[in-house]
Design a protein around this motif. Sequence first.
Motif, PDB file in Angstrom:
ATOM      1  N   GLN A   1       0.819  -1.193   0.000  1.00  0.00           N
ATOM      2  CA  GLN A   1       0.000   0.000   0.000  1.00  0.00           C
ATOM      3  C   GLN A   1       0.868   1.265   0.000  1.00  0.00           C
ATOM      4  O   GLN A   1       0.445   2.312  -0.450  1.00  0.00           O
ATOM      5  CB  GLN A   1      -0.835  -0.025   1.271  1.00  0.00           C
ATOM      6  CG  GLN A   1      -2.234   0.489   1.096  1.00  0.00           C
ATOM      7  CD  GLN A   1      -3.067   0.138   2.315  1.00  0.00           C
ATOM      8  OE1 GLN A   1      -3.002  -0.974   2.826  1.00  0.00           O
ATOM      9  NE2 GLN A   1      -3.817   1.096   2.802  1.00  0.00           N
TER      10      GLN A   1
ATOM     11  N   THR B   1       4.552   1.164  -0.626  1.00  0.00           N
ATOM     12  CA  THR B   1       5.823   1.026  -1.331  1.00  0.00           C
ATOM     13  C   THR B   1       5.577   0.480  -2.733  1.00  0.00           C
ATOM     14  O   THR B   1       4.753  -0.412  -2.908  1.00  0.00           O
ATOM     15  CB  THR B   1       6.743   0.059  -0.548  1.00  0.00           C
ATOM     16  OG1 THR B   1       6.934   0.589   0.758  1.00  0.00           O
ATOM     17  CG2 THR B   1       8.078  -0.120  -1.228  1.00  0.00           C
ATOM     18  N   PHE B   2       6.286   1.022  -3.721  1.00  0.00           N
ATOM     19  CA  PHE B   2       6.170   0.524  -5.091  1.00  0.00           C
ATOM     20  C   PHE B   2       7.048  -0.722  -5.253  1.00  0.00           C
ATOM     21  O   PHE B   2       8.253  -0.676  -4.996  1.00  0.00           O
ATOM     22  CB  PHE B   2       6.655   1.580  -6.088  1.00  0.00           C
ATOM     23  CG  PHE B   2       5.713   2.744  -6.246  1.00  0.00           C
ATOM     24  CD1 PHE B   2       4.445   2.572  -6.775  1.00  0.00           C
ATOM     25  CD2 PHE B   2       6.111   4.017  -5.888  1.00  0.00           C
ATOM     26  CE1 PHE B   2       3.580   3.656  -6.946  1.00  0.00           C
ATOM     27  CE2 PHE B   2       5.264   5.107  -6.049  1.00  0.00           C
ATOM     28  CZ  PHE B   2       3.993   4.922  -6.581  1.00  0.00           C
TER      29      PHE B   2
ATOM     30  N   ARG C   1       4.219   5.472  -2.219  1.00  0.00           N
ATOM     31  CA  ARG C   1       2.962   5.244  -2.929  1.00  0.00           C
ATOM     32  C   ARG C   1       1.907   6.095  -2.244  1.00  0.00           C
ATOM     33  O   ARG C   1       1.256   5.659  -1.305  1.00  0.00           O
ATOM     34  CB  ARG C   1       2.620   3.760  -2.850  1.00  0.00           C
ATOM     35  CG  ARG C   1       1.728   3.281  -3.965  1.00  0.00           C
ATOM     36  CD  ARG C   1       1.641   1.771  -3.978  1.00  0.00           C
ATOM     37  NE  ARG C   1       0.578   1.336  -4.855  1.00  0.00           N
ATOM     38  CZ  ARG C   1      -0.704   1.288  -4.519  1.00  0.00           C
ATOM     39  NH1 ARG C   1      -1.059   1.637  -3.306  1.00  0.00           N
ATOM     40  NH2 ARG C   1      -1.624   0.893  -5.377  1.00  0.00           N
ATOM     41  N   ASP C   2       1.765   7.327  -2.714  1.00  0.00           N
ATOM     42  CA  ASP C   2       0.980   8.306  -1.976  1.00  0.00           C
ATOM     43  C   ASP C   2       0.283   9.255  -2.951  1.00  0.00           C
ATOM     44  O   ASP C   2       0.731   9.438  -4.070  1.00  0.00           O
ATOM     45  CB  ASP C   2       1.949   9.120  -1.081  1.00  0.00           C
ATOM     46  CG  ASP C   2       1.249   9.686   0.129  1.00  0.00           C
ATOM     47  OD1 ASP C   2       0.009   9.683   0.163  1.00  0.00           O
ATOM     48  OD2 ASP C   2       1.962  10.127   1.052  1.00  0.00           O
TER      49      ASP C   2
ATOM     50  N   ALA D   1       4.708  11.782  -5.548  1.00  0.00           N
ATOM     51  CA  ALA D   1       4.991  10.356  -5.733  1.00  0.00           C
ATOM     52  C   ALA D   1       6.486  10.088  -5.667  1.00  0.00           C
ATOM     53  O   ALA D   1       6.917   9.041  -5.200  1.00  0.00           O
ATOM     54  CB  ALA D   1       4.434   9.878  -7.068  1.00  0.00           C
TER      55      ALA D   1
END
Lengths: 347, 824
Positions: A155, A157-158, A210-211, A219
């Motif tokens: 949710q 972290t990419f 991831r925001d 981002a």
Amino acid sequence: MQETLNTLLARATAELPVLKSRADFEAAKARYVGPNGEFTVLMKQMGTVPKEQRPAMGKLINETKGRLQVQLDAALARIGDAEIAAQLGPAIDPTLPPPDTGPGTYHPLTLVREEMCRILRKAGFTVVEGPEVETEYYCFDALNTPADHPARDAQDTFYFPEKARFANLTKKTPEEKYLLRTHTSSVQIRTMLKGNPPIRIVSPGRVYRRDTSDATHSANFHQIECLYVDKNVTVRDLKALLDYIFASLLGQDTVTRFRPHYFGYTEPSFEVDLSAQHLPKVNKDWIEIGGCGMVDPAVFEGVGYDPEVWSGYAFGMGLERLAMLMYGIDDIRYFYQNDLRFLKQFA
Amino acid sequence: MKISLNWLKQYVRVYSSIEELQRAVTFLGFEVEGVESTALPPLTNVVVGEIQTRAKHPNADKLSVCTVDVGAAHGGVRTIVCGAPNCDPGNRVVVALPGAVLPGDFKIKQSKIRGQQSDGMMCATDELGLGGDHAGLLILDPAAVIGLPINEALPGGDTILDIEVTPNRPDVLNHIGFARELAAWLKYDVRFPEIKFRGKPDGAPRPDLLAGIRVDAAEDCPLYVGIAVTGVKVGPSPAWMQERLKAVGLRPINNLVDVGNYVMLELGQPLHVFDAKKIRGRQIIVRRAADNEKLVTLDGKERTLNGRMLVIADAERPLVVAGIMGGADAGVDDTTTDIVLESAYFRPSSIRWTSRRLGLSSDSAYRFERGVDPHGTVEAAYRALDLILETAGGTVVSPVFKVGRDRPWSREIKVTPNYIRAKIGFDITDDEMRDALIGLNLRITAEHDTPKGIEWTVRIPSYRSDLDRPIDLVEEVLRIYGTDRVPPATCAGPALIDGDDDPIVLFNRKVTDHLVGQDFHEVVNYTLRARSELATWVSDASAEELGLSNPFVDDQSHLRPTLVLGILDSLKLNQSRGVAVSRLFETGRVFMELSGTVQECVGVGFVLCHNPQDRVWLARPAPDFYTVKHQMGILAAAAGIDLGRAELVPVRGAFWGWQEGHSAAAGEMKDGWTARFGLLNLAMVRAAGVEGQVWAGMFAILPGKLAAAGAHPRYQNFSLFPAALRDIALVAAAARPAGEVRAQLLTVARAATSATATGATFSVEAVELFDLYTGAGLPEGKKSLAFSLSFRSAERTLTDDEVNAAFVKIQQDIAADGTLSVRA
């Protein structure tokens, strides 16, 4: 004779000042003083002058020659000047703008980063870099972040698909995933694994969360992080470095303070607030500017340093946040829009 | 985490002002995210009034004209214009009379509103500084005395602190835990609630309510306590409990549910209350779910479980997702008379995994996944029983079921005050440290003399599982001492440490300095791009490799393979805003796919935009291919690459993004670097919404190829004798690259001046192209290339004869292979 000389001189005086070109001048000069020039011919007639008249006549000829030469020199100088003037063209208007674009500008994030690096360089820190695509080990495990810690969640972290392969990165285990680093702290681990203490590094770089993007979130953004490992490093040393950095960067009136906080890789951990009332658009007493702490013994153990022998501190902060504070910028998105009217303000 | 000050005061004396309290909380290490007060500030000329009549304002649709009785002392009935929807006759409301000053320095005066006299204002909660919304007037109790000053009508109130608790401190996610911290700071004691139930039920065994509890997954549930209570009466919980729950944002439901929530927020232990009648088979089983087992949770959603998830089940079906949320049909309702109270310890990682997997969070899960006090399970159950008996009546049934072990807890840390001083780097006395530790209930159980000074044995309470090592106690001491009291110091002069800045940093500085000096503006763009954009730049297979598994938004799903994409965005933005722009560049990481793997490269990209419509008073030549080639050569040189020696390939076919015939490529990723430069594909540029012709260049290199600064160069001696120059024009096929012709000429010239050929002892120093011609006088399909050859000797001035001899030979030899001829 005297009359002839006077006539000749009068003609030269009339003709030479109005000559237009170097060619005309050369022709005129030849007509007077060339091998067959009128004056040359007169001089040759000296032999026919009676002996008693010769001194007077000689004097007269010499005087005439002198005057003629003055006329010729003046004409040559005048033509030379005219030639230079013709080469130059009309005079410039110094108030017209240069038609070229420019000057070029450094991006404000570059300016802040480089200034921080310069300040830290004076304190003995060298600049290091690390990859932006990382493995879980460098980004989390080695930094004492447990496998089920929320920060590692998909949710926040990419991640890259399991089949992804990055040529310049080695996984510790096949299950380990590649990700976009969430902080520059991964570079601390790479540096410690590569070398031996004492270590004094600063690592600026791009990080990813991831925001949602809004006025204060982006981002990707940039961090700058320091690590110092040596014997007998204390909390007070950390405070001293931060005081030095912010006084250098924002002025001697800047004050910093620590608030207790929690990070997995430092113990004790603090958040750093600063008070910089002298800066424009600063309307809060204390502004949170970064996190720091003493390197957790577990991190040292993980990279093979004996925590009984070595101690150290680390701190990190967001470059955008710092730049926003320094320049009074109120929206992080301006950094990524690159409107020239924005970029030109920081050169 | 919301903390009610009124609630907190049950456990610790708080005398300080809100500001002092906030400071204490901050320096204890908890960020105060908000402070909300439900207490009125002192207000004068603000009284209780009753609306008597309401009529529509003659000149405004949304306004009403009311008559309001504010009591004889305040002038009796007054006319007030009001915009609220609920200004109905009979409502008792808050009236600010002329002369009142409301929060925000809002002064109330007699005034005319749209021509209508208004003699004060009726207030909504936000206007009184109570937060909340502006939807309508605050309606008071019908018993409120008309004319009473509002501070007397609405006494009390509460202050709510919104606190951010760091993940290492789950023990503070409740009022007692928070009181413990505050007590340590304020140097007061904590008053714990008295627990009356001591584990001895009054009632006889009732196997018809609950026959037994079985735990099949002890690893994830080390301790499970279940107690049945019979004869409870469901109803609203008492006002004091409702008030406290509401203050921290919880909606009161009924006495049983409220007690569960209350104890969780008091002690930190989440509880669950079952309706005993709904437990089929009278058996509670703590087990792992079956794969694909279904449960409808309280929020009405059907959850599909799997074999790693823990459930509380009865003999037939799952009732609760353990520690996270109850099932829709197992909870208490208005008809409940017999209950089973659950208090358990669940393994944090199990709860966290399940909560994430189901996308289901709750106050309970939040606490369990961070870790509750493993030794508070029983105590919390007893506290809840007290409150259930107090608020719902009933009798506790024998026995108290307890499955699992309350594992003995004895953690001690040995630490010396000298160690603490060494870590913090300044003096705190032993006494100050001792006080700090004791205040936090970290008791010093033994003191020993050691060679390192006195050593303390510190006992760690079970709720502080975050404390494990001496360094952890350093933080505790510093926290209570005050982290803002770390004394200033000067930065110590460091010993020199090896090494220069990273080669990447040096490269970036070099190219940035160069390009800025060339009037380029530096831009910064995002790394992540849309999949659709990549098609212009890389093959489908490459694009596939650059994708994230969990992009946040669709247009930021793939790593950028080039910086040019972002720079075009910047170009477009400026053009669309009417800002003149011509030269932009960016440095940063780019990602190149090479035979199925992705390489993270150091990159630089730039554009030179020429728009013929740009108006300037003095025209400059437009940029062309050779402008960007020149810049690219300098950028490559900064990376140690000599572009002049590299093979330059004109663009043919799919070179992604570049205009065929007007751009070139050099280097390949398998060599560790690549350069592309020239005119950007016109169609692509137009499609991107950018005007004009865009010349661009991109350079990428593997970080490992960027060599650290090498040895200093060695000086090469040069000749002081004059050069002899000869010009030669060569006719070549029009398509033949000039570089090839020059290379051929150079080879021939070198051969002609070598000692063996003509006895010459000089060299050809340079072969420079100075003219390119096509057109009249040349055969179709041919071009003429004119070169200047320069010859020089290190020892002497060359004679015409020897240079001519060599030049004649060059003229003969260059035509030998038939591809070139000397133009007469």
